[in-house]
Structure formats: C-alpha cells, structure tokens
Design a protein around this motif. Structure first.
Motif, PDB file in Angstrom:
ATOM      1  N   ASP A  81      -3.371   3.435  10.127  1.00  0.00           N
ATOM      2  CA  ASP A  81      -2.415   3.261  11.220  1.00  0.00           C
ATOM      3  C   ASP A  81      -0.991   3.577  10.761  1.00  0.00           C
ATOM      4  N   ALA A  82      -0.679   3.256   9.506  1.00  0.00           N
ATOM      5  CA  ALA A  82       0.636   3.631   8.974  1.00  0.00           C
ATOM      6  C   ALA A  82       0.786   5.148   8.955  1.00  0.00           C
ATOM      7  N   TRP A  83      -0.261   5.850   8.591  1.00  0.00           N
ATOM      8  CA  TRP A  83      -0.241   7.316   8.566  1.00  0.00           C
ATOM      9  C   TRP A  83      -0.045   7.884   9.971  1.00  0.00           C
ATOM     10  N   LEU A  84      -0.714   7.281  10.961  1.00  0.00           N
ATOM     11  CA  LEU A  84      -0.518   7.724  12.348  1.00  0.00           C
ATOM     12  C   LEU A  84       0.921   7.483  12.801  1.00  0.00           C
ATOM     13  N   LEU A  85       1.497   6.366  12.376  1.00  0.00           N
ATOM     14  CA  LEU A  85       2.894   6.086  12.719  1.00  0.00           C
ATOM     15  C   LEU A  85       3.835   7.092  12.074  1.00  0.00           C
ATOM     16  N   LEU A  86       3.573   7.442  10.835  1.00  0.00           N
ATOM     17  CA  LEU A  86       4.380   8.467  10.178  1.00  0.00           C
ATOM     18  C   LEU A  86       4.321   9.776  10.956  1.00  0.00           C
ATOM     19  N   ARG A  87       3.136  10.127  11.429  1.00  0.00           N
ATOM     20  CA  ARG A  87       2.976  11.348  12.222  1.00  0.00           C
ATOM     21  C   ARG A  87       3.768  11.245  13.529  1.00  0.00           C
ATOM     22  N   GLY A  88       3.663  10.112  14.197  1.00  0.00           N
ATOM     23  CA  GLY A  88       4.374   9.945  15.458  1.00  0.00           C
ATOM     24  C   GLY A  88       5.877   9.979  15.302  1.00  0.00           C
ATOM     25  N   MET A  89       6.379   9.422  14.204  1.00  0.00           N
ATOM     26  CA  MET A  89       7.823   9.345  14.009  1.00  0.00           C
ATOM     27  C   MET A  89       8.462  10.698  13.728  1.00  0.00           C
ATOM     28  N   ASN A 115       0.859  -1.182   0.000  1.00  0.00           N
ATOM     29  CA  ASN A 115       0.000   0.000   0.000  1.00  0.00           C
ATOM     30  C   ASN A 115       0.900   1.239   0.000  1.00  0.00           C
ATOM     31  N   PRO A 116       0.559   2.285  -0.750  1.00  0.00           N
ATOM     32  CA  PRO A 116       1.443   3.458  -0.847  1.00  0.00           C
ATOM     33  C   PRO A 116       1.748   4.131   0.484  1.00  0.00           C
ATOM     34  N   THR A 117       0.769   4.248   1.370  1.00  0.00           N
ATOM     35  CA  THR A 117       1.025   4.883   2.672  1.00  0.00           C
ATOM     36  C   THR A 117       1.937   4.014   3.523  1.00  0.00           C
ATOM     37  N   VAL A 118       1.668   2.719   3.520  1.00  0.00           N
ATOM     38  CA  VAL A 118       2.511   1.784   4.273  1.00  0.00           C
ATOM     39  C   VAL A 118       3.923   1.759   3.688  1.00  0.00           C
ATOM     40  N   ALA A 119       4.030   1.922   2.369  1.00  0.00           N
ATOM     41  CA  ALA A 119       5.340   1.888   1.722  1.00  0.00           C
ATOM     42  C   ALA A 119       6.240   3.029   2.195  1.00  0.00           C
ATOM     43  N   ILE A 120       5.663   4.197   2.450  1.00  0.00           N
ATOM     44  CA  ILE A 120       6.457   5.312   2.976  1.00  0.00           C
ATOM     45  C   ILE A 120       7.028   4.946   4.339  1.00  0.00           C
ATOM     46  N   LEU A 121       6.173   4.368   5.182  1.00  0.00           N
ATOM     47  CA  LEU A 121       6.616   3.944   6.516  1.00  0.00           C
ATOM     48  C   LEU A 121       7.723   2.910   6.414  1.00  0.00           C
ATOM     49  N   ARG A 122       7.571   1.945   5.538  1.00  0.00           N
ATOM     50  CA  ARG A 122       8.587   0.910   5.366  1.00  0.00           C
ATOM     51  C   ARG A 122       9.946   1.517   5.021  1.00  0.00           C
ATOM     52  N   LYS A 123       9.939   2.486   4.111  1.00  0.00           N
ATOM     53  CA  LYS A 123      11.198   3.120   3.704  1.00  0.00           C
ATOM     54  C   LYS A 123      11.873   3.814   4.880  1.00  0.00           C
ATOM     55  N   LYS A 124      11.091   4.508   5.678  1.00  0.00           N
ATOM     56  CA  LYS A 124      11.662   5.261   6.795  1.00  0.00           C
ATOM     57  C   LYS A 124      12.259   4.330   7.848  1.00  0.00           C
ATOM     58  N   VAL A 125      11.517   3.316   8.239  1.00  0.00           N
ATOM     59  CA  VAL A 125      12.013   2.419   9.292  1.00  0.00           C
ATOM     60  C   VAL A 125      13.214   1.619   8.795  1.00  0.00           C
ATOM     61  N   ALA A 126      13.186   1.194   7.533  1.00  0.00           N
ATOM     62  CA  ALA A 126      14.340   0.486   6.973  1.00  0.00           C
ATOM     63  C   ALA A 126      15.577   1.373   7.004  1.00  0.00           C
ATOM     64  N   ALA A 127      15.407   2.636   6.637  1.00  0.00           N
ATOM     65  CA  ALA A 127      16.548   3.563   6.645  1.00  0.00           C
ATOM     66  C   ALA A 127      17.068   3.791   8.053  1.00  0.00           C
ATOM     67  N   LEU A 128      16.177   3.902   9.023  1.00  0.00           N
ATOM     68  CA  LEU A 128      16.593   4.094  10.408  1.00  0.00           C
ATOM     69  C   LEU A 128      17.425   2.916  10.902  1.00  0.00           C
ATOM     70  N   GLU A 129      17.058   1.703  10.465  1.00  0.00           N
ATOM     71  CA  GLU A 129      17.784   0.508  10.908  1.00  0.00           C
ATOM     72  C   GLU A 129      18.967   0.165  10.005  1.00  0.00           C
ATOM     73  N   GLY A 130      19.147   0.916   8.920  1.00  0.00           N
ATOM     74  CA  GLY A 130      20.213   0.571   7.981  1.00  0.00           C
ATOM     75  C   GLY A 130      19.928  -0.724   7.259  1.00  0.00           C
ATOM     76  N   ALA A 131      18.639  -0.994   6.993  1.00  0.00           N
ATOM     77  CA  ALA A 131      18.220  -2.242   6.361  1.00  0.00           C
ATOM     78  C   ALA A 131      17.903  -2.021   4.889  1.00  0.00           C
ATOM     79  N   ASN A 139       5.905   4.909  17.416  1.00  0.00           N
ATOM     80  CA  ASN A 139       4.651   5.666  17.348  1.00  0.00           C
ATOM     81  C   ASN A 139       4.615   6.755  18.412  1.00  0.00           C
ATOM     82  N   GLY A 140       4.782   6.355  19.668  1.00  0.00           N
ATOM     83  CA  GLY A 140       4.956   7.327  20.745  1.00  0.00           C
ATOM     84  C   GLY A 140       3.707   8.010  21.260  1.00  0.00           C
ATOM     85  N   HIS A 141       2.524   7.622  20.774  1.00  0.00           N
ATOM     86  CA  HIS A 141       1.313   8.322  21.184  1.00  0.00           C
ATOM     87  C   HIS A 141       0.212   7.393  21.700  1.00  0.00           C
ATOM     88  N   SER A 142       0.521   6.119  21.895  1.00  0.00           N
ATOM     89  CA  SER A 142      -0.421   5.157  22.485  1.00  0.00           C
ATOM     90  C   SER A 142      -1.743   5.081  21.737  1.00  0.00           C
TER      91      SER A 142
END
Length: 388
Positions: free
Chosen positions: A243-251, A57-73, A207-210
């Motif tokens: 939920d992916a969009w909320l995670l992007l906001r939290g990050m 999914n395009p929104t989830v794909a943005i999240l995947r890219k960010k977390v992968a980059a943070l982990e160096g994956a 996420n950081g916002h429960s």
C-alpha cells in the motif's frame, strides 16, 4: 526542496536497487542481522532501523520522507487508515484525567473516538465552534492537554485560524493536532503556523486513486518517537509495504491532479451558486462563505470538495436527485480521480425529517470533483437537479 523533487526523487536511493526508476516493494516482515551486536543496535532504535515491518520498512520509509517534506515536518509515521493516525496521535497526547478541546464538526470517527471511546479511560472532550478562536480559550481547563482541529472540515468546511489557536495553545503547554486532509500539503501548512501535529487521511488526495486506505501523521521527531513507542507499536495499525508503494505511485501526480481538480471545481462551484434548486453551497471559496478572509490568508488553493444544500421538500426529493446522477458515483470517501456524491440522508432511515437532531441537515449532498471535464459534470448535475 522543490515539489517535483519531493514527489519524484526524494528518498529513492536508486543505486541500492540496480538503478530502477520505480522503487521496489520490500515485501518482508523481518530483516536479518550479521551479528548480535548489529541486532542489538536495531533493537535500540526501531524508529530508524529496519528490524520488523510493524516498526519500519524500506518502502514505507520512502513514503514517510516524502510526506514529511511536503508538510515541512521533521518526520512522519504511516498508518493503515486516517482514523488510526488520529487515534494514535490522541492516545499519545492524553492520559486519564485529561481534557481535550475539539472543533464541533470533525470527521465522524474523530468525534466517535473523543465522544464515545475516550470517556471510558477518564478523558473528557469539549466540542466548540472553531470559527471563533475565543471559543477555544473559553473551553480550556486546567486539565486540557490537546486541541483537535480540522481546517477545513470535510462536510461544511469551517476553518480555524491555525496560527491564533497554535499561539493560544503554546502559551499554555497544550499540544495541537490538525487534520489537513482537505487542503493537502500543497494548499495549507499547519506546522508553519505553529501546529504541533498534522494528520492526513492519505486515502484521499495523497493517493488519489481510490485503491488504498492509509493515514499519515507529521510532526517533530521528538513527538513522533513518543507516538512510535506507544500507540504505533502497541496497536500495530501499520501501512503495508504494498500500500505504501501504491501511495508513492499516486503521489507522483498529486500536483497535476490538484491543479486540474481545482480548475474544474471552480466551474462547478459557479454553476451550483447560480442554480435555483440549490439553496446554499458550502466551499471555502463560495461567495456566501463568512470566512472568505481566512480562506485567502490561510489556504493557497482549492480542492474538489463542495457540499450543496438542495431546495427539496423532503428526503424523497434528495433521493431523486442522487439516483438520477450518472457521472457522480454515489459512495463514501473522496479525493480520487472519479467524481463522487455522498448524500447525508443515506445514513438515516428513509422517513427521517430533513432537519433532525443530526449535526448536519439531511438535504445536504457532498460532491467530490474528480478529473472529468467540467461541462460533463455540470450537465449531469443539471439534469439531476431537474428531478427534485
């Protein structure tokens, strides 16, 4: 890539959505194709193509890219919970007749998966004290295919020497999986130490916002494609676009939240270590931690979890302390903006002894430090400790 670029810009192709600063939620279950040939291309690589949101999914794909980059994956998969991410990684790594080695005190649902569920499918697990790398080597069998790590864990914060365990496993062709939820990618990089797969309960600090339950699995694209075509697509425990969009906001605020939480936690830790009603404090940077050397070498910073062992005569004393807390909300989980308290005794009957057959003592209370001022939290702990 610098941290601020990853959190604020990576993967956000604003020219595709009218220059909007915040990416839209692509709340669509399906994606159409202009021709049979294009649809056939989509079917050929659902890992990368948008065909059905269960896969991509395009929104989830943005999240995947960010977390992968943070982990160096190389890549990352998003799940509906941290437990789902762990389960998918494990099921993709073992088959009937295989053997797993896991740290002695993992997340409860990781323990349940390995101890209770996998034996139904002919997979055995040995749990070891991971503070000694030699224990992993001694537990290995010819059928060992996976080592499961959690460094630090989320109750008593034992750590494993990730580089040493990774080297041991790689020599024998054994896959390694590390839960990095406590440290976050900001404070620890297991993949850089040679670990194969990194998992996060994104419900927590990412996420950081429960307000989201989510999990992330990072690693090489080769391994993740194997996970994708197996348990990911089969079990369907995906993360929704919203939920992916909320995670992007939290990050967006991950770095500043972790900086504030670490500073406050240092003050709370100092208070707890000097209080007469607290018998012991568990935290990677606690002065009594026998793994301080590993902490300094492996962790770049602190998070907000610490566990206190109360000097209470019985469970009633622990309950009086917890019931008196006013700024720490009593609940499960951790990693949000609010400070939390989780008493181990709440899982047991009220007449249970303090020291039972439980993996941890019932006089332990886990604290998750949030974004409140340190003096407010310390005052709250102080008044509650007087009730023991």
């Amino acid at each position: 890539m610098d941290l601020s670029y990853i959190l604020n810009h990576l993967g956000e192709e604003r020219e595709k959505y009218h220059g909007a600063v915040v990416p839209p939620i692509t709340q669509s279950s399906i994606f159409a194709f202009p021709s049979v040939a294009d649809m056939r291309t989509g079917f050929s690589d659902e890992f990368a193509e948008h065909m059905y949101t269960r896969g991509n999914n395009p929104t989830v794909a943005i999240l995947r890219k960010k977390v992968a980059a943070l982990e160096g994956a190389e890549d990352c998969l998003a799940f509906g919970s941290g437990a789902a991410a762990i389960a998918a990684a494990v099921f993709a790594s073992v088959r009937s007749g295989d053997h797993v080695v896991c740290v002695a005190r993992p997340y409860s649902w990781t323990r349940s998966l390995l101890r209770d569920l996998l034996p139904r499918f002919g997979v055995a697990t040995t749990f070891v004290d991971g503070t000694d790398t030699g224990n992993f080597e001694r537990a290995l069998e010819s059928a060992t295919r996976l080592i499961v790590l959690e460094s630090p864990n989320s109750m008593t914060y034992e750590q494993q020497d990730l580089a040493a365990v990774a080297a041991l496993a790689r020599e024998r062709g054994i896959r390694t999986l590390c839960d990095n939820s406590y440290a976050t990618p900001l404070n620890q990089s297991p993949l850089a130490d040679g670990i194969d797969l990194v998992v996060h309960s994104a419900t927590k600090y990412l996420n950081g916002h429960s307000d989201v339950v989510a999990g992330m699995l990072c690693g090489s694209q080769a391994i993740l494609r194997d996970v994708f075509k197996g348990p990911y697509m089969t079990f369907g425990a995906i993360l929704s676009p919203h939920d992916a969009w909320l995670l992007l906001r939290g990050m967006r605020t991950l770095a500043v939240r972790m900086e504030r939480i670490a500073a406050t936690t240092a003050k709370v830790l100092a208070f707890a270590e000097g209080h007469p009603k607290i018998r012991q404090v568990y935290h990677p940077q606690a002065s009594s931690n026998p793994q301080l050397g590993l902490t300094e070498r492996q962790l770049r910073g602190s998070s907000g979890l610490l566990t206190i062992e109360l000097d209470a005569e019985d469970v009633a004393g622990v309950e009086r302390f917890c019931d008196a807390l006013q700024r720490f909300l009593m609940t499960v989980s951790w990693g949000g903006y609010e400070s939390l308290a989780f008493p181990v005794c709440a899982v047991f009957p009220p007449n249970a002894p303090l020291h039972s057959a439980s993996p941890v003592s019932l006089d332990l209370v886990r604290l998750s430090v949030g974004l409140e001022e340190a003096d407010v939290l310390i005052a709250d702990l102080d008044q509650a400790l007087s009730r023991i």
